[in-house]
Design an enzyme around this catalytic site. Structure first.
Site, PDB file in Angstrom:
ATOM      1  N   ASN A  11      -0.415   0.419 -13.737  1.00 50.70           N
ATOM      2  CA  ASN A  11      -1.319  -0.733 -13.713  1.00 50.70           C
ATOM      3  C   ASN A  11      -2.733  -0.183 -13.499  1.00 50.70           C
ATOM      4  OD1 ASN A  11      -2.777  -3.036 -13.224  1.00 50.70           O
ATOM      5  ND2 ASN A  11      -1.737  -3.558 -11.302  1.00 50.70           N
ATOM      6  N   TRP A  12      -3.489  -0.138 -14.582  1.00 49.30           N
ATOM      7  CA  TRP A  12      -4.823   0.483 -14.501  1.00 49.30           C
ATOM      8  C   TRP A  12      -5.871  -0.419 -13.853  1.00 49.30           C
ATOM      9  CZ3 TRP A  12      -5.302   3.077 -20.041  1.00 49.30           C
ATOM     10  CH2 TRP A  12      -4.474   4.208 -20.075  1.00 49.30           C
ATOM     11  N   LYS A  13      -5.537  -1.686 -13.652  1.00 48.32           N
ATOM     12  CA  LYS A  13      -6.495  -2.633 -13.052  1.00 48.32           C
ATOM     13  C   LYS A  13      -7.818  -2.581 -13.816  1.00 48.32           C
ATOM     14  CE  LYS A  13      -3.898  -2.191  -8.839  1.00 48.32           C
ATOM     15  NZ  LYS A  13      -3.840  -2.232  -7.396  1.00 48.32           N
ATOM     16  N   HIS A  99       0.208 -10.914  -9.911  1.00 48.93           N
ATOM     17  CA  HIS A  99      -0.171  -9.759  -9.088  1.00 48.93           C
ATOM     18  C   HIS A  99      -0.963 -10.272  -7.884  1.00 48.93           C
ATOM     19  CE1 HIS A  99      -2.131  -6.127  -7.699  1.00 48.93           C
ATOM     20  NE2 HIS A  99      -1.217  -5.444  -8.374  1.00 48.93           N
ATOM     21  N   GLU A 101      -3.512  -9.266  -6.424  1.00 46.35           N
ATOM     22  CA  GLU A 101      -4.977  -9.298  -6.567  1.00 46.35           C
ATOM     23  C   GLU A 101      -5.412 -10.553  -7.318  1.00 46.35           C
ATOM     24  OE1 GLU A 101      -5.394  -5.319  -8.096  1.00 46.35           O
ATOM     25  OE2 GLU A 101      -4.918  -4.540  -6.119  1.00 46.35           O
ATOM     26  N   GLU A 178       5.692  -5.976  -4.363  1.00 45.70           N
ATOM     27  CA  GLU A 178       4.454  -5.275  -4.037  1.00 45.70           C
ATOM     28  C   GLU A 178       3.927  -5.780  -2.696  1.00 45.70           C
ATOM     29  OE1 GLU A 178       2.591  -3.269  -7.615  1.00 45.70           O
ATOM     30  OE2 GLU A 178       1.635  -5.210  -7.380  1.00 45.70           O
ATOM     31  N   GLY A 184      -3.071  -0.044  -2.740  1.00 46.74           N
ATOM     32  CA  GLY A 184      -4.375   0.605  -2.713  1.00 46.74           C
ATOM     33  C   GLY A 184      -4.806   1.061  -1.328  1.00 46.74           C
ATOM     34  N   GLY A 245      -0.522   1.859  -9.293  1.00 47.93           N
ATOM     35  CA  GLY A 245      -1.942   1.614  -9.511  1.00 47.93           C
ATOM     36  C   GLY A 245      -2.702   2.925  -9.514  1.00 47.93           C
ATOM     37  N   GLY A 246      -3.266   3.280  -8.366  1.00 49.67           N
ATOM     38  CA  GLY A 246      -4.137   4.453  -8.251  1.00 49.67           C
ATOM     39  C   GLY A 246      -3.582   5.717  -8.892  1.00 49.67           C
TER      40      GLY A 246
HETATM   41  P1  PGA Z   1      -1.472   1.101  -5.901  1.00 48.63           P
HETATM   42  O1  PGA Z   1      -1.399  -0.299  -6.705  1.00 48.63           O
HETATM   43  O2  PGA Z   1      -0.432   2.004  -6.466  1.00 48.63           O
HETATM   44  O3  PGA Z   1      -2.876   1.608  -6.133  1.00 48.63           O
HETATM   45  O4  PGA Z   1      -1.218   0.767  -4.464  1.00 48.63           O
HETATM   46  C1  PGA Z   1      -0.177  -0.844  -7.120  1.00 48.63           C
HETATM   47  C2  PGA Z   1      -0.391  -2.180  -7.791  1.00 48.63           C
HETATM   48  O5  PGA Z   1      -1.214  -2.970  -7.316  1.00 48.63           O
HETATM   49  O6  PGA Z   1       0.246  -2.500  -8.828  1.00 48.63           O
END
Ligand code: PGA
Length: 263
Positions: A11-13, A99, A101, A178, A184, A245-246
């Site tokens: 997930n590149w956000k 998600h 976020e 999640e 993050g 993500g990261g």
């Molecule tokens: P993260 O994000 O690996 O940076 O914690 C995961 C996500 O939000 O899908």
């Protein structure tokens, strides 16, 4: 015997530019046209502007491209939004729905998330639905009630969700656990915490959709997953994949995770 695939989803956000995305896809193309036996299923969720070019670039590979969000309606006066049909026509095959976020930054309610899941299903995009508790909810020992509420709100409103494999044996949707406190933050759920939540989620699915459906549904964990912890997470009985993500922003660490999580 568990026949669920192992899924590694990046997930590149709101990260990476077009040239970075393209260079990353080139690295993934090196995985070859057919994934080797035992290799995980790989998905990328780039920002919307790059879905089309990444899908083209990865067309002859096993890597799937998905959307991070969608609008619940199929077209209309919704400036800045993108519909499931548009995403599908750009080459997306999956869509993240709910998600944390988006639930937090855009006040997305369970009802709106369910509407997005229904829109995805109606257009032939496979939804990857995200659920998870905040730190306050975990500390108040409300994790299970929060997860149960998020799952039942979704299943109650999305009659099209079934965890039975499609006629061709393919997937029809996926669920990602999640925990918000792990996203993050560098704080990863321990494998035991992840397993406990995944086991609970699978029970919830079984209670509503039946045992067979629950057994077929891939459950992904997301929250600071990285090369150093991916193997212990994926080793848990009910952890079928990772939403990353990261650590998915760097092709070296993402490819390392793909290698480590292959059987
Ligand atoms: P993260 O994000 O690996 O940076 O914690 C995961 C996500 O939000 O899908």
């Amino acid at each position: 015997m568990n026949s669920r695939p192992t899924i590694l989803a990046g997930n590149w956000k709101m990260n990476l530019r077009r040239a970075d995305a393209s260079a990353f896809a080139d690295q993934l193309r090196a995985l070859g046209p057919k994934a080797a036996q035992g290799a995980p299923m790989v998905m990328l969720f780039p920002s919307a502007p790059f879905i089309s070019s990444l899908s083209d670039q990865l067309r002859h590979t096993e890597v799937l491209v998905g959307a991070q969000d969608l609008h619940p309606e199929s077209s209309g006066a919704h400036t800045g939004d993108v519909s499931a049909e548009q995403l599908k026509s750009a080459g997306a095959t999956w869509a993240l729905c709910g998600h944390s976020e988006r639930r937090h930054d855009h006040n997305e309610s369970c009802e709106l998330v369910a509407a997005k899941v229904n829109a995805a299903l109606a257009s032939g995009l496979l939804p990857m639905v995200c659920v998870g508790e905040t730190l306050e909810q975990r500390e108040a020992e409300a994790t299970e009630s929060v997860l149960a509420e998020q799952v039942s709100a979704m299943l109650g409103a999305c009659a099209g969700l079934s965890a039975e494999p499609a006629a061709d044996g393919g997937l029809t949707w996926a669920l990602a656990y999640e925990p918000v406190w792990a996203i993050g933050t560098g704080l990863t759920a321990t494998p035991e915490i992840a397993q406990q939540a995944h086991g609970f989620l699978r029970q919830q699915i079984a209670a509503t959709l039946g045992e067979g459906a629950a057994r077929a549904l891939p459950l992904l964990y997301g929250g600071s997953a990285k090369p150093s912890n991916c193997e212990s997470l994926i080793a848990q009985a009910d952890v079928d994949g990772l939403l990353i993500g990261g650590a998915s922003l760097d092709s070296v660490s993402f490819l390392d995770m793909i290698r480590r999580c292959g059987s």
